[in-house]
Design a protein around this motif. Structure first.
Motif, PDB file in Angstrom:
ATOM      1  N   CYS A 176       0.856  -1.187   0.000  1.00  0.00           N
ATOM      2  CA  CYS A 176       0.000   0.000   0.000  1.00  0.00           C
ATOM      3  C   CYS A 176       0.895   1.242   0.000  1.00  0.00           C
ATOM      4  N   GLN A 177       0.248   2.383  -0.264  1.00  0.00           N
ATOM      5  CA  GLN A 177       0.995   3.640  -0.448  1.00  0.00           C
ATOM      6  C   GLN A 177       0.624   4.591   0.697  1.00  0.00           C
ATOM      7  N   LEU A 178       1.566   4.783   1.627  1.00  0.00           N
ATOM      8  CA  LEU A 178       1.284   5.572   2.847  1.00  0.00           C
ATOM      9  C   LEU A 178       1.807   6.994   2.639  1.00  0.00           C
ATOM     10  N   PHE A 179       1.100   7.774   1.838  1.00  0.00           N
ATOM     11  CA  PHE A 179       1.525   9.139   1.530  1.00  0.00           C
ATOM     12  C   PHE A 179       0.603  10.160   2.202  1.00  0.00           C
ATOM     13  N   SER A 180      -0.694  10.179   1.813  1.00  0.00           N
ATOM     14  CA  SER A 180      -1.609  11.239   2.243  1.00  0.00           C
ATOM     15  C   SER A 180      -1.877  11.191   3.739  1.00  0.00           C
ATOM     16  N   GLU A 181      -2.070  12.381   4.304  1.00  0.00           N
ATOM     17  CA  GLU A 181      -2.391  12.508   5.730  1.00  0.00           C
ATOM     18  C   GLU A 181      -3.595  13.436   5.865  1.00  0.00           C
ATOM     19  N   GLY A 217      -2.605  16.248   1.627  1.00  0.00           N
ATOM     20  CA  GLY A 217      -2.968  15.400   0.486  1.00  0.00           C
ATOM     21  C   GLY A 217      -2.368  16.046  -0.750  1.00  0.00           C
ATOM     22  N   SER A 218      -2.983  17.161  -1.171  1.00  0.00           N
ATOM     23  CA  SER A 218      -2.398  17.923  -2.284  1.00  0.00           C
ATOM     24  C   SER A 218      -1.013  18.412  -1.884  1.00  0.00           C
ATOM     25  N   ASP A 219      -0.926  18.897  -0.661  1.00  0.00           N
ATOM     26  CA  ASP A 219       0.356  19.401  -0.159  1.00  0.00           C
ATOM     27  C   ASP A 219       1.112  18.247   0.503  1.00  0.00           C
ATOM     28  N   LEU A 244      -3.905   8.647   5.826  1.00  0.00           N
ATOM     29  CA  LEU A 244      -5.335   8.604   5.512  1.00  0.00           C
ATOM     30  C   LEU A 244      -5.516   8.202   4.060  1.00  0.00           C
ATOM     31  N   TRP A 245      -6.687   7.689   3.713  1.00  0.00           N
ATOM     32  CA  TRP A 245      -7.014   7.323   2.329  1.00  0.00           C
ATOM     33  C   TRP A 245      -6.134   6.188   1.820  1.00  0.00           C
ATOM     34  N   THR A 246      -5.612   5.337   2.697  1.00  0.00           N
ATOM     35  CA  THR A 246      -4.640   4.356   2.227  1.00  0.00           C
ATOM     36  C   THR A 246      -5.349   3.144   1.611  1.00  0.00           C
ATOM     37  N   THR A 247      -5.399   3.126   0.280  1.00  0.00           N
ATOM     38  CA  THR A 247      -6.058   2.030  -0.432  1.00  0.00           C
ATOM     39  C   THR A 247      -5.332   0.723  -0.114  1.00  0.00           C
ATOM     40  N   SER A 248      -6.132  -0.316   0.177  1.00  0.00           N
ATOM     41  CA  SER A 248      -5.604  -1.683   0.369  1.00  0.00           C
ATOM     42  C   SER A 248      -4.759  -1.880   1.628  1.00  0.00           C
ATOM     43  N   GLY A 280      -3.895  12.952  -7.017  1.00  0.00           N
ATOM     44  CA  GLY A 280      -3.683  14.374  -7.329  1.00  0.00           C
ATOM     45  C   GLY A 280      -4.963  14.968  -7.900  1.00  0.00           C
ATOM     46  N   THR A 281      -5.465  16.052  -7.294  1.00  0.00           N
ATOM     47  CA  THR A 281      -6.758  16.623  -7.715  1.00  0.00           C
ATOM     48  C   THR A 281      -6.636  17.342  -9.059  1.00  0.00           C
ATOM     49  N   ASP A 282      -7.789  17.665  -9.629  1.00  0.00           N
ATOM     50  CA  ASP A 282      -7.789  18.389 -10.918  1.00  0.00           C
ATOM     51  C   ASP A 282      -7.023  19.705 -10.799  1.00  0.00           C
ATOM     52  N   GLU A 283      -7.221  20.398  -9.663  1.00  0.00           N
ATOM     53  CA  GLU A 283      -6.541  21.696  -9.509  1.00  0.00           C
ATOM     54  C   GLU A 283      -5.027  21.510  -9.489  1.00  0.00           C
ATOM     55  N   ILE A 284      -4.582  20.457  -8.825  1.00  0.00           N
ATOM     56  CA  ILE A 284      -3.138  20.201  -8.757  1.00  0.00           C
ATOM     57  C   ILE A 284      -2.608  19.817 -10.148  1.00  0.00           C
TER      58      ILE A 284
HETATM   59  C1  LIG Z   1     -10.104   6.640  -4.471  1.00  0.00           C
HETATM   60  C2  LIG Z   1      -8.932   7.241  -3.768  1.00  0.00           C
HETATM   61  C3  LIG Z   1      -7.849   6.445  -3.436  1.00  0.00           C
HETATM   62  C4  LIG Z   1      -6.742   7.011  -2.790  1.00  0.00           C
HETATM   63  N1  LIG Z   1      -5.709   6.171  -2.434  1.00  0.00           N
HETATM   64  C5  LIG Z   1      -4.641   6.689  -1.777  1.00  0.00           C
HETATM   65  C6  LIG Z   1      -3.582   5.838  -1.342  1.00  0.00           C
HETATM   66  O1  LIG Z   1      -3.610   4.611  -1.562  1.00  0.00           O
HETATM   67  N2  LIG Z   1      -2.541   6.386  -0.678  1.00  0.00           N
HETATM   68  C7  LIG Z   1      -2.464   7.715  -0.405  1.00  0.00           C
HETATM   69  O2  LIG Z   1      -1.470   8.144   0.184  1.00  0.00           O
HETATM   70  N3  LIG Z   1      -3.459   8.553  -0.774  1.00  0.00           N
HETATM   71  C8  LIG Z   1      -4.547   8.071  -1.456  1.00  0.00           C
HETATM   72  N4  LIG Z   1      -5.576   8.909  -1.850  1.00  0.00           N
HETATM   73  C9  LIG Z   1      -5.521  10.309  -1.428  1.00  0.00           C
HETATM   74  C10 LIG Z   1      -5.354  11.322  -2.531  1.00  0.00           C
HETATM   75  O3  LIG Z   1      -4.062  11.308  -3.047  1.00  0.00           O
HETATM   76  C11 LIG Z   1      -5.709  12.704  -1.911  1.00  0.00           C
HETATM   77  O4  LIG Z   1      -7.068  12.651  -1.551  1.00  0.00           O
HETATM   78  C12 LIG Z   1      -5.483  13.830  -2.880  1.00  0.00           C
HETATM   79  O5  LIG Z   1      -4.117  14.018  -3.119  1.00  0.00           O
HETATM   80  C13 LIG Z   1      -6.097  15.166  -2.374  1.00  0.00           C
HETATM   81  O6  LIG Z   1      -5.715  15.453  -1.083  1.00  0.00           O
HETATM   82  P1  LIG Z   1      -6.768  15.834   0.062  1.00  0.00           P
HETATM   83  O7  LIG Z   1      -7.865  14.815   0.032  1.00  0.00           O
HETATM   84  O8  LIG Z   1      -6.039  16.024   1.317  1.00  0.00           O
HETATM   85  O9  LIG Z   1      -7.414  17.209  -0.422  1.00  0.00           O
HETATM   86  P2  LIG Z   1      -6.842  18.665  -0.130  1.00  0.00           P
HETATM   87  O10 LIG Z   1      -5.391  18.694  -0.464  1.00  0.00           O
HETATM   88  O11 LIG Z   1      -7.240  19.060   1.247  1.00  0.00           O
HETATM   89  O12 LIG Z   1      -7.627  19.538  -1.193  1.00  0.00           O
HETATM   90  C14 LIG Z   1      -8.913  20.087  -0.935  1.00  0.00           C
HETATM   91  C15 LIG Z   1      -9.306  20.959  -2.131  1.00  0.00           C
HETATM   92  O13 LIG Z   1      -8.381  22.074  -2.239  1.00  0.00           O
HETATM   93  C16 LIG Z   1      -7.803  22.122  -3.536  1.00  0.00           C
HETATM   94  N5  LIG Z   1      -6.400  22.572  -3.474  1.00  0.00           N
HETATM   95  C17 LIG Z   1      -5.447  22.121  -2.620  1.00  0.00           C
HETATM   96  N6  LIG Z   1      -4.256  22.719  -2.882  1.00  0.00           N
HETATM   97  C18 LIG Z   1      -4.454  23.539  -3.942  1.00  0.00           C
HETATM   98  C19 LIG Z   1      -3.620  24.424  -4.687  1.00  0.00           C
HETATM   99  N7  LIG Z   1      -2.322  24.563  -4.396  1.00  0.00           N
HETATM  100  N8  LIG Z   1      -4.172  25.103  -5.728  1.00  0.00           N
HETATM  101  C20 LIG Z   1      -5.491  24.963  -6.037  1.00  0.00           C
HETATM  102  N9  LIG Z   1      -6.342  24.157  -5.343  1.00  0.00           N
HETATM  103  C21 LIG Z   1      -5.838  23.451  -4.329  1.00  0.00           C
HETATM  104  C22 LIG Z   1      -7.888  20.688  -4.028  1.00  0.00           C
HETATM  105  O14 LIG Z   1      -7.842  20.618  -5.450  1.00  0.00           O
HETATM  106  C23 LIG Z   1      -9.215  20.207  -3.460  1.00  0.00           C
HETATM  107  O15 LIG Z   1     -10.281  20.631  -4.294  1.00  0.00           O
HETATM  108  C24 LIG Z   1      -6.707   8.389  -2.489  1.00  0.00           C
HETATM  109  C25 LIG Z   1      -7.809   9.188  -2.815  1.00  0.00           C
HETATM  110  C26 LIG Z   1      -8.914   8.638  -3.437  1.00  0.00           C
HETATM  111  C27 LIG Z   1     -10.089   9.514  -3.785  1.00  0.00           C
END
Ligand SMILES: Cc1cc2nc3c(=O)[nH]c(=O)nc-3n(C[C@H](O)[C@H](O)[C@H](O)COP(=O)(O)OP(=O)(O)OC[C@H]3O[C@@H](n4cnc5c(N)ncnc54)[C@H](O)[C@@H]3O)c2cc1C
Length: 426
Positions: free
Chosen positions: A118-123, A127-129, A151-155, A389-393
């Motif tokens: 599994c991938q332990l990255f997001s907290e 997430g984005s940061d 958080l969000w750690t798939t599998s 990585g979100t659409d904005e990122i």
């Molecule tokens: C189905 C699924 C599986 C996943 N699996 C894993 C996994 O296995 N391991 C893991 O580590 N993570 C996993 N993730 C996490 C995923 O990588 C994060 O949810 C994602 O990177 C966004 O982070 P966040 O949820 O903290 O949102 P945030 O970073 O809090 O973002 C909230 C909002 O703010 C916007 N935003 C943030 N920063 C900026 C910026 N600089 N400019 C413009 N807008 C911005 C974002 O686009 C978003 O709309 C998974 C997520 C999903 C949905």
């Protein structure tokens, strides 16, 4: 060196690779092998991952020739190495940054399917940061001690190992204070709590570390170079998010090895079984429009045409990126667009499904259209614009790296991470 038709003499060609792999399979393949037994034989032969380095189970073939090998395996029904799930990302990251000891210990068992990852990255606060990670790793005695939360750690609920990004130095700017570890998920200091999603599935988890331990040899690359390793993992993750990936499917052939492979896929792919729905199920749109009679409505027809055009253009763009990769050329801008376009297609598809089905689209479970599948599409599609990585990122990446626009103003990159204001207690 002598050349023929632009190719060095002795260099493998499609025909030579096909002949060689066919001969090897004819002499070696049998469906009576156990899955792990066969995969070990395959790994030793170099035909399991032919594009990998010769020293690490491969033959250093270009990606395009790896496809020739794959097609031959499919033609005769031979089982390949395990590629599903996060193990694909783990292998790519360790190949690029791992020590020989790490490659020795982890690559083979990843390919045989004995280990899952599994991938332990997001907290919660990063997430984005991602570089703002707060999970800490401290070297105490003879090992790294890990405390914090992911958080969000798939599998994570069935993983043997985790790719962990953790902070080892708070006195340097945030990207420089991170390190990358291979963490044993099956130890007392690791607690995995599943999260239930709005589509009813529970594919990701919260993971808590309380004095979890990592031996020093499981630090990947140097202390402080975690960001570079994490970028490799993410690059491979995003490359697989262009909508072209085919989801792990077992063969329907009969035999012990196929049964074992089906069982493996059922476990590893369980968290991903809603992923086709999150991509919007464009493939169902025409069939649904005909079945419901909505194909005679001019507005619905127009929207379907727009969706199919967008989806086809996205597919061709992704294929161009894939072709560049196969030929060993750097991907152009199309490589960065794939993930963003995939979420636009998914959202457009959800809209069209709603137009076709009307209010019934909200009915979930057996009472809903297609046994609730349409409702599942609606509540799964939002995940595409978040995961990996979100659409904005993605837009920021395209603006800064592809279009060379000025960088987003930042106030946290040039001072010690401990002095950066945070919205959580560190
Ligand atoms: C189905 C699924 C599986 C996943 N699996 C894993 C996994 O296995 N391991 C893991 O580590 N993570 C996993 N993730 C996490 C995923 O990588 C994060 O949810 C994602 O990177 C966004 O982070 P966040 O949820 O903290 O949102 P945030 O970073 O809090 O973002 C909230 C909002 O703010 C916007 N935003 C943030 N920063 C900026 C910026 N600089 N400019 C413009 N807008 C911005 C974002 O686009 C978003 O709309 C998974 C997520 C999903 C949905």
């Amino acid at each position: 060196m002598e050349k023929s038709a632009g190719r060095r003499v002795g260099e493998p060609t499609e025909a030579s690779v096909l002949a060689e792999v066919r001969a090897w399979l004819e002499a070696s393949w049998s469906a009576d092998y156990g899955l792990v037994e066969w995969r070990n034989k395959l790994i030793d032969s170099g035909w399991g991952v032919p594009s990998w380095p010769k020293g690490w189970y491969g033959r250093e073939l270009p990606m395009a020739l790896e496809l020739v090998v794959e097609e031959e395996f499919n033609r005769i029904g031979a089982v390949g190495v395990a590629k599903t799930g996060i193990r694909r990302l783990a292998a790519a990251t360790l190949l690029a940054h791992g020590s020989d000891w790490q490659k020795e210990k982890f690559l083979r068992r990843s390919l045989t399917g004995e280990d899952t990852w599994c991938q332990l990255f997001s907290e919660p606060g990063s997430g984005s940061d991602l570089a703002g990670a707060l999970t800490r790793a401290e070297f105490k005695g003879n090992r790294w001690v890990i405390n914090g939360q992911k958080l969000w750690t798939t599998s994570a609920h069935h993983a043997d190992w985790g790719l962990l990004l953790a902070r080892t130095d708070w006195s340097v700017p945030k990207h420089q204070g991170l390190s990358f570890f291979i963490l044993d998920m099956r130890q007392p200091g690791v607690e995995v709590r599943p999260l239930r999603q709005m589509n009813g599935h529970a594919s990701f988890n919260q993971v808590f570390f309380t004095d979890a331990e990592v031996p020093p040899e499981q630090l990947v690359a140097e202390v402080g170079s975690g960001w570079t390793a994490a970028t490799t993992t993410l690059m491979h993750e995003r490359r697989g998010a262009d909508g072209l990936r085919t989801w792990g499917k077992g063969s329907d052939r009969k035999g012990r090895i196929y049964d074992e492979e089906r069982a493996e896929i059922a476990t590893v792919m369980e968290p991903y079984k809603w992923y086709p729905q999150r991509a919007g199920r464009v493939d169902l749109v025409l069939e649904r429009a005909k079945a419901t009679g909505r194909n005679s409505d001019p507005v619905v027809r127009q929207e379907i045409a727009k969706l199919l055009t967008l989806a086809k253009a996205a597919e061709w763009t992704a294929l161009r990126a894939r072709a560049a990769q196969l030929q060993g050329r750097p991907q152009g801008p199309e490589g960065s667009l794939g993930k963003l376009v995939a979420s636009q297609v998914a959202r457009a598809a959800a809209r069209v499904h709603t137009l076709i089905t009307g209010a019934d689209a909200m009915l979930s479970g057996e009472d809903g259209p297609m046994n609730g599948l349409i409702a599942e599409i609606l509540v799964s599609v939002p995940a595409v614009s978040i995961a990996g990585g979100t659409d904005e990122i993605q837009r920021n990446i395209i603006a800064e790296r592809v279009l060379q626009m000025p960088k987003e103003p930042r106030s946290d990159n040039d001072r010690p991470f401990r002095d950066v204001p945070k919205n959580v207690v560190s």
